[in-house]
Design a protein around this motif. Structure first.
Motif, PDB file in Angstrom:
ATOM      1  N   ARG A  66      55.986  39.443  35.226  1.00 44.56           N
ATOM      2  CA  ARG A  66      56.725  38.594  36.167  1.00 44.56           C
ATOM      3  C   ARG A  66      57.983  39.317  36.651  1.00 44.56           C
ATOM      4  NH1 ARG A  66      54.730  33.456  33.538  1.00 44.56           N
ATOM      5  NH2 ARG A  66      53.078  32.943  35.024  1.00 44.56           N
ATOM      6  N   PHE A 100      47.116  23.651  31.865  1.00 39.80           N
ATOM      7  CA  PHE A 100      46.498  24.717  32.644  1.00 39.80           C
ATOM      8  C   PHE A 100      45.194  25.162  31.996  1.00 39.80           C
ATOM      9  CE2 PHE A 100      45.921  29.199  33.718  1.00 39.80           C
ATOM     10  CZ  PHE A 100      45.817  29.051  35.087  1.00 39.80           C
ATOM     11  N   GLU A 268      30.237  26.593  29.650  1.00 39.88           N
ATOM     12  CA  GLU A 268      31.176  27.324  28.823  1.00 39.88           C
ATOM     13  C   GLU A 268      32.112  26.334  28.153  1.00 39.88           C
ATOM     14  OE1 GLU A 268      32.279  31.411  30.255  1.00 39.88           O
ATOM     15  OE2 GLU A 268      34.253  30.482  30.245  1.00 39.88           O
ATOM     16  N   ARG A 280      33.191  24.011  31.485  1.00 35.73           N
ATOM     17  CA  ARG A 280      32.269  24.075  32.619  1.00 35.73           C
ATOM     18  C   ARG A 280      30.884  23.675  32.146  1.00 35.73           C
ATOM     19  NH1 ARG A 280      28.844  27.874  34.356  1.00 35.73           N
ATOM     20  NH2 ARG A 280      29.538  29.450  32.879  1.00 35.73           N
TER      21      ARG A 280
ATOM     22  N   SER B   7      27.813  24.293  41.429  1.00 33.94           N
ATOM     23  CA  SER B   7      28.480  25.585  41.279  1.00 33.94           C
ATOM     24  C   SER B   7      29.422  25.546  40.099  1.00 33.94           C
ATOM     25  CB  SER B   7      29.238  25.908  42.556  1.00 33.94           C
ATOM     26  OG  SER B   7      30.228  24.923  42.721  1.00 33.94           O
ATOM     27  N   PRO B   8      29.574  26.673  39.415  1.00 30.38           N
ATOM     28  CA  PRO B   8      30.485  26.704  38.279  1.00 30.38           C
ATOM     29  C   PRO B   8      31.929  26.602  38.748  1.00 30.38           C
ATOM     30  CG  PRO B   8      29.637  28.897  38.749  1.00 30.38           C
ATOM     31  CD  PRO B   8      28.936  27.955  39.666  1.00 30.38           C
ATOM     32  N   THR B   9      32.787  26.082  37.913  1.00 27.75           N
ATOM     33  CA  THR B   9      34.198  26.073  38.270  1.00 27.75           C
ATOM     34  C   THR B   9      34.712  27.494  38.165  1.00 27.75           C
ATOM     35  OG1 THR B   9      34.962  25.807  36.030  1.00 27.75           O
ATOM     36  CG2 THR B   9      34.451  23.798  37.232  1.00 27.75           C
ATOM     37  N   LEU B  11      36.986  28.846  36.440  1.00 26.14           N
ATOM     38  CA  LEU B  11      37.731  29.285  35.270  1.00 26.14           C
ATOM     39  C   LEU B  11      36.892  30.050  34.255  1.00 26.14           C
ATOM     40  CD1 LEU B  11      40.393  26.552  34.785  1.00 26.14           C
ATOM     41  CD2 LEU B  11      40.661  28.892  35.510  1.00 26.14           C
ATOM     42  N   ASP B  12      35.731  30.493  34.607  1.00 30.79           N
ATOM     43  CA  ASP B  12      35.024  31.384  33.702  1.00 30.79           C
ATOM     44  C   ASP B  12      35.686  32.759  33.817  1.00 30.79           C
ATOM     45  OD1 ASP B  12      34.236  32.144  36.162  1.00 30.79           O
ATOM     46  OD2 ASP B  12      32.095  31.922  35.828  1.00 30.79           O
ATOM     47  N   GLU B  13      35.260  33.683  32.972  1.00 33.56           N
ATOM     48  CA  GLU B  13      35.956  34.955  32.904  1.00 33.56           C
ATOM     49  C   GLU B  13      35.929  35.677  34.256  1.00 33.56           C
ATOM     50  OE1 GLU B  13      35.999  36.282  28.915  1.00 33.56           O
ATOM     51  OE2 GLU B  13      35.797  38.362  29.549  1.00 33.56           O
ATOM     52  N   ARG B  19      40.864  35.996  40.258  1.00 30.96           N
ATOM     53  CA  ARG B  19      42.204  35.482  40.535  1.00 30.96           C
ATOM     54  C   ARG B  19      43.283  36.493  40.168  1.00 30.96           C
ATOM     55  NH1 ARG B  19      43.133  29.267  38.958  1.00 30.96           N
ATOM     56  NH2 ARG B  19      41.231  28.362  39.769  1.00 30.96           N
ATOM     57  N   ASN B  26      49.220  33.442  36.229  1.00 34.33           N
ATOM     58  CA  ASN B  26      48.781  32.372  35.330  1.00 34.33           C
ATOM     59  C   ASN B  26      47.356  32.614  34.859  1.00 34.33           C
ATOM     60  OD1 ASN B  26      51.118  30.925  35.394  1.00 34.33           O
ATOM     61  ND2 ASN B  26      50.509  29.751  37.206  1.00 34.33           N
ATOM     62  N   ALA B  27      46.543  33.068  35.795  1.00 37.31           N
ATOM     63  CA  ALA B  27      45.147  33.351  35.434  1.00 37.31           C
ATOM     64  C   ALA B  27      45.106  34.473  34.401  1.00 37.31           C
ATOM     65  CB  ALA B  27      44.346  33.739  36.671  1.00 37.31           C
ATOM     66  N   PHE B  28      46.005  35.450  34.581  1.00 35.16           N
ATOM     67  CA  PHE B  28      46.031  36.554  33.623  1.00 35.16           C
ATOM     68  C   PHE B  28      46.464  36.049  32.248  1.00 35.16           C
ATOM     69  CE2 PHE B  28      48.052  40.285  31.593  1.00 35.16           C
ATOM     70  CZ  PHE B  28      46.916  41.058  31.497  1.00 35.16           C
ATOM     71  N   LEU B  30      45.920  33.166  31.008  1.00 38.65           N
ATOM     72  CA  LEU B  30      44.783  32.480  30.417  1.00 38.65           C
ATOM     73  C   LEU B  30      43.763  33.503  29.889  1.00 38.65           C
ATOM     74  CD1 LEU B  30      43.580  29.805  29.789  1.00 38.65           C
ATOM     75  CD2 LEU B  30      42.642  29.685  32.086  1.00 38.65           C
TER      76      LEU B  30
END
Lengths: 636, 193
Positions: A66, A100, A268, A280, B7-9, B11-13, B19, B26-28, B30
Motif C-alpha cells: 500500500r 470481505f 469451493e 461458491r 457461473s462461478p463467483t 472469489l476462486d483463486e 483482480r 484486497n484481493a491479494f 485474501l
C-alpha cells in the motif's frame, strides 16, 4: 512390483495412474512389509501436518504494498481515508476483514473461533492460538460452550491434538518433561486414562472421575485434513430424507475444492476454524450463504440457509416448507467401510447380480437359446455351485424359468438419405415390422432373475439380455404412507427417476437422428439395441417392469420439419419474430417429443402431473392443465 | 437442489489472481490468507528457524505481488508453484549464507520454555529434517505444505518427475526411521532396518 519402491509414496500422494495404483494395492495385500512401510509413511505425513500454521504474516507485506503504491497525488486521499478508517478499524477491523472473506450475503457467524497470532507471546515456533471468542462482532456475549466437567489439576499439559479416524493427543508430563502421543483408552498416568480427544481439549478419567484438560495459549491446534469423499444428504427436521451426490474434497491451505462424482467442479469452501464456509456452489446461486460447524472429529457438517430451504422445498416437492427445517449434511465416507455409501451398496448389488448372467448365457448358447428350466442344471458344466444364486438373510432371489435369449434384428440404417424417396416412411415400415417381431410397441426383454434386497430395500433385476437395473420397492413406498415427509421424499425420487428415463430417451433420439438424416426415432423397437441398450428406461417407477410408460409424439420426422411446425404455431399465436437469432432454439424447446402415457398419480397433497421431453432434450414436469395447454396443441 | 450450470463467483483463486493483476490489494490480501500457511510450513521446514521462515514468507509474497502487477506470471502457469519457487530460492540463499540452524532455534526455545509447550515435538521433527539431504527435504516440504503436484515440484526444483518421486519417498522413509512412533528423534546414526 518389487519392494522398496518409490511408488508407495506416490501412491500415498495419489500421483499414480490407475494401473500402477491397482498394482500397488495388489502388492500391499500380499506384502506385509510394504503395508507396514506405508503405515510409517502415513505417520510421517501426519507428524508434518500437525505443525502449527501461523496466520497474518502477510500484514506487513500488505502495508508495504500500500505504501509503495501510493503515488504523491494519491497520498492525501489515502491519508484522509486512512484517518477515517483507523477509528473504524480499531473496533471492527477484524469484522471487516471477515466480511470481505465471506462475500455471500447471510447473517454474520458468531461462534467462529478466531485464529490469531500471539505476537507478544514470543517470536517462537508456536504462534497459532485458537481461542473461542466470547462476544459476537457487535459485542453481545455468547453463551460459553457447556463445560460441566472440572479442569484437571494433574501435572499435564496438552500440547496438541489430532482428530479424525485415529484421534491422538500430545501430552507433556510437567514433572518429568516427557512428551508422548496418546490415543483414547491409553493410560496417561497411574489410574488416569485418556477418554476422548476434542479439538481444543481432552477428557481424562482420573480414578474414575471425568476431568477436562484444555489447551493452553500458544499451542498447536490441529485438525485432520478434509481430503476425501463426502456423502451429501438432505435433512428434513434432522432426518435424512434423501441422499445426494458423493463429493470429493481436496484441501489446499484451508481452501477446499469440491468436485462431484464425475470429478466435475462443484464449488469451493473455506475453512474458518471449525466452520465450513461455502464460498461458491457451481450454479447454486439461489442457495445463499451456506456455512456449518464441523463436529469435533471433523467428520460431519450440517448446513442450512433460508434460500436453501426454499430451493429444497420446491425442488423436492416437500410439504409445508414453513413448518419444517431443511438442511444438507455432509458426512465423511469411511473408505474402509464403503457400505456407508448408498451408491456403493447399489453398485455392489448390481455387480453381484450381473455376475449371475454369464453361466446362464453360456447354457442358453449351448441349448438353442433356451435358458435352463432350473438353476441346478447349470452344475457342473457352467458353474461349480449355485451359491451365486442363493437367497440369503439380506436377499431373496427369484429365477424365472422357461425363457430364451432375446432375438434382435439390428436396424440397417437408411441407405443413403438423399437417395431414399421417403426415409420417414421407410423408418416407420421398419418399426412396424419389428413391433410384429416383439409383439408390442416396446422391445421388452423379460427378466430372468429378480433379487429383492433388504436394508436398504431394493429390487435388482437381470434381464434375459444381461442388463441389470434397480428400483426401490413399491411396497415399501406404500408402507410409508403414514409419514408425509418420507412419502414426499420417495415421491420426488421417483419423479427424478422418471425424468431421468425421459432424458435418456432424449439422448437415444438425438443419437439416432444424428446418424439417420436428422429423423426422429420411429419407435422404440428400431432403436434397440444399437441406441437403447437398457429397456428398463421405458418403464416409469410407477409401473411394473415390462410396461411401456412413454408415448412418442412425432415419429420419423426431421428436426427441420418439427421446428417449422413450431414456428408456424408461434406465428399463428402472433408471437414470432423471424429476425430473432434464438428462434430455432426457442422452437426446439417447445416441441414435445415424448411424455408419460398415464398421469403420474397425485400423492401427499401434490396434484397429478406428467413429465414431458422436448425436442431440445430438456424434461419438464407439468400439471395436467399445463400439459393440456402446452402439449395439447401439438397432439391436435 | 440445483447444483449445476451458472457461473462461478469471482472469489476462486483464478478470480482473485485476475483482480490482483489489475491492482486489487484486497484481493491479494485474501490470496495471502490462503497461501501463507502452507508457505510458512514449507519455509520453516527448509530453514528450521521461525524468524527466517517469516521473512521468507513475507519476501516471497511481496515478490509474487510485484510479478503479478508487472504481469510477469507465465500464462497458464501455476501461481502456487511460482510462489514456492521464489520461497525455495530464498531458502537456498539463506542456506548459502550458512548458519548453524538448529542450535539457534534450540537456544531460543530454551529461553521461552513456558510459552512454547509444544516445541518438543517440533524440535524433534526439526532435528530429523536437518538430517535429510536438501533435495529430499525440499521435495517433501513442497508436497506436504505446498500441496504441489509432483509435476509442479519437478518444475520448481528443476528436476525430473522420477527424481521428485524418489526424493519424496526417500525423505519420508528417512523421517520414519529417524522419528519413533511418539515423534522422538532417535539420532543421526539410525539406519534403516
Amino acid at each position: 512390483m518389487n519392494c522398496n519402491d518409490a511408488n508407495l509414496s506416490a501412491y500415498l500422494d495419489q500421483e499414480l495412474p490407475a494401473p500402477d495404483r491397482r498394482a500397488v494395492e495388489a502388492h500391499l495385500r500380499a506384502c506385509p512389509d510394504c503395508a507396514a512401510t506405508l503405515k510409517d509413511l502415513e505417520r510421517v505425513r501426519t507428524m508434518l501436518l500437525t505443525q502449527a500454521i501461523p496466520m497474518g504474516l502477510h500484514g506487513p507485506v500488505i502495508d508495504r504494498i500500500r505504501k509503495e503504491e501510493s503515488t504523491p497525488s494519491q497520498k492525501f486521499r489515502t491519508y484522509a481515508i486512512a484517518v477515517a478508517m483507523i477509528a473504524v478499524a480499531a473496533i471492527a477491523g477484524y469484522a471487516a476483514f471477515r466480511h470481505f472473506n465471506a462475500p455471500m450475503s447471510g447473517p454474520p457467524e458468531s461462534h467462529a473461533p478466531i485464529v490469531a497470532i500471539d505476537r507478544d507471546n514470543s517470536r517462537g515456533l508456536d504462534q497459532t492460538v485458537i481461542a473461542q471468542n466470547d462476544t459476537t462482532l457487535d459485542g453481545t456475549p455468547v453463551a460459553a460452550p457447556p463445560t460441566a466437567l472440572p479442569e484437571t489439576s494433574l501435572p499435564l499439559t496438552l500440547t496438541g491434538t489430532l482428530l479424525g479416524g485415529d484421534p491422538q493427543a500430545v501430552l507433556k508430563n510437567n514433572d518429568t518433561g516427557e512428551q508422548h502421543i496418546y490415543r483414547p483408552g491409553d493410560s496417561v498416568l497411574d489410574e488416569v486414562i485418556l477418554q476422548d480427544v476434542q479439538q481444543t481439549r481432552i477428557i481424562l478419567s482420573n480414578r474414575g472421575d471425568l476431568e477436562v484438560l484444555t489447551k493452553g495459549p500458544g499451542v498447536i491446534a490441529s485438525r485432520p485434513r478434509l481430503d476425501g469423499r463426502w456423502q451429501l444428504a438432505v435433512l428434513v427436521d434432522d432426518k435424512v430424507v434423501d441422499y445426494g451426490d458423493t463429493l470429493t474434497f481436496e484441501e489446499t491451505g484451508g481452501i477446499v475444492r469440491v468436485t462431484d462424482s464425475n470429478r466435475d467442479d462443484f464449488g469451493e469452501a473455506r475453512l474458518d476454524g471449525n466452520i465450513l464456509v461455502v464460498t461458491r456452489i457451481e450454479g447454486g446461486d439461489e442457495i445463499g450463504a451456506l456455512r456449518g460447524t464441523f463436529n469435533n472429529a471433523f467428520t460431519e457438517v450440517v448446513m442450512s440457509s433460508p434460500e436453501l430451504s426454499a430451493s429444497l422445498a420446491s425442488d423436492m416437492s416437500l410439504p409445508d416448507p414453513e413448518n419444517h427445517s431443511y438442511a444438507v449434511k455432509l458426512s465423511r465416507i469411511d473408505e474402509n467401510s464403503p457400505n456407508q455409501d448408498p451408491r456403493a451398496i447399489l453398485q455392489a448389488r448390481l455387480d453381484e447380480v450381473r455376475a449371475m448372467y454369464e453361466p446362464l448365457r453360456d447354457y442358453a448358447k449351448a441349448h438353442n437359446g433356451q435358458f435352463p428350466s432350473a438353476l441346478s442344471l447349470l452344475i457342473p458344466d457352467y458353474t461349480a455351485s449355485t451359491d451365486l444364486y442363493a437367497s440369503r438373510d439380506d436377499r431373496v432371489v427369484t429365477y424365472v424359468s422357461g425363457q430364451a435369449l432375446p432375438q434382435t434384428r439390428s436396424f440397417p440404417g437408411i441407405p443413403g438419405c438423399s437417395n431414399s424417396p421417403d426415409p420417414g416412411q421407410a423408418l416407420l415400415a421398419h418399426e412396424a415390422e419389428l413391433q410384429q417381431l416383439w409383439g408390442g410397441p416396446a422391445p421388452f426383454v423379460p427378466n430372468l432373475i429378480e433379487v429383492a434386497y433388504r436394508d436398504p430395500d431394493q429390487i435388482v433385476t437381470l434381464s434375459a439380455q444381461g442388463s441389470t437395473s434397480s428400483r426401490s420397492m413399491m411396497a415399501e413406498f406404500e408402507a410409508l404412507a403414514t409419514d408425509a415427509t418420507a412419502v414426499a421424499a420417495q415421491w420426488s425420487a421417483m419423479i427424478a427417476s422418471d425424468q431421468n428415463n425421459l432424458k435418456q430417451l432424449g439422448l437415444v433420439n438425438k443419437m439416432f437422428a444424428n446418424e439417420n438424416c436428422e429423423y426422429t426415432m420411429p419407435g422404440f423397437c428400431t432403436v434397440y439395441p444399437e441406441y437403447l441398450s437398457d429397456t428398463n428406461v421405458l418403464t416409469s417407477p410407477w409401473h411394473e417392469a415390462g410396461i411401456l410408460s412413454y408415448e412418442i409424439l412425432f415419429r420419423a420426422m426431421t428436426e427441420e420439419d418439427l421446428e417449422a411446425m413450431a414456428v408456424d404455431y408461434l406465428a399463428a399465436q402472433g408471437e414470432v419474430d423471424f429476425n430473432d437469432p434464438a428462434l430455432r432454439a426457442r422452437a426446439q424447446s417447445m416441441v414435445p417429443l415424448m411424455y408419460n402415457i398415464e398421469d403420474i398419480p397425485a400423492v401427499g397433497g401434490k396434484p397429478a402431473t406428467r413429465n414431458v421431453l422436448f425436442l431440445d432434450g430438456h424434461v419438464e414436469r407439468m400439471s395436467i392443465s399445463d400439459f393440456d395447454e402446452r402439449v395439447g396443441p401439438f397432439l391436435r | 437442489m440445483n447444483m449445476h450450470g451458472g457461473s462461478p463467483t469471482s472469489l476462486d483463486e483464478a478470480g482473485l489472481i485476475k483482480r490482483v493483476c489489475s491492482g486489487d490489494v484486497n484481493a491479494f490480501e485474501l490470496l495471502c490468507t490462503r497461501l501463507e500457511g502452507p508457505l510458512y510450513g514449507y519455509a520453516y521446514g527448509m530453514v528450521r528457524n521461525s524468524h527466517e521462515a517469516e521473512d521468507i514468507v513475507q519476501e516471497s509474497l511481496f515478490r509474487l505481488y510485484q510479478a503479478m502487477r508487472a504481469r510477469k506470471l507465465r500464462p497458464g502457469g501455476s501461481t502456487r508453484s511460482f510462489l514456492f519457487a521464489i520461497a525455495h530460492n530464498l531458502a537456498a540463499d539463506n542456506r548459502r549464507r550458512a548458519r548453524p540452524s538448529v542450535p539457534l532455534e534450540d537456544s531460543f526455545l530454551a529461553q521461552h520454555n513456558g510459552a512454547t509447550e509444544s516445541s518438543l515435538l517440533r524440535e524433534q521433527l526439526n532435528r530429523a529434517l536437518a538430517d535429510l539431504p536438501a533435495n529430499h527435504r525440499s521435495a517433501l516440504m513442497l508436497r506436504e505444505f505446498g500441496d504441489l503436484q509432483y509435476a509442479e515440484i519437478a518444475e520448481t526444483l528443476g528436476a525430473s518427475l522420477d527424481e521428485v518421486k524418489v526424493w519424496i519417498h526417500r525423505g519420508r522413509k528417512r523421517l520414519a526411521t529417524l522419528l519413533d512412533r511418539d515423534g522422538q528423534y532417535l539420532g543421526k546414526n539410525v539406519h534403516e532396518l
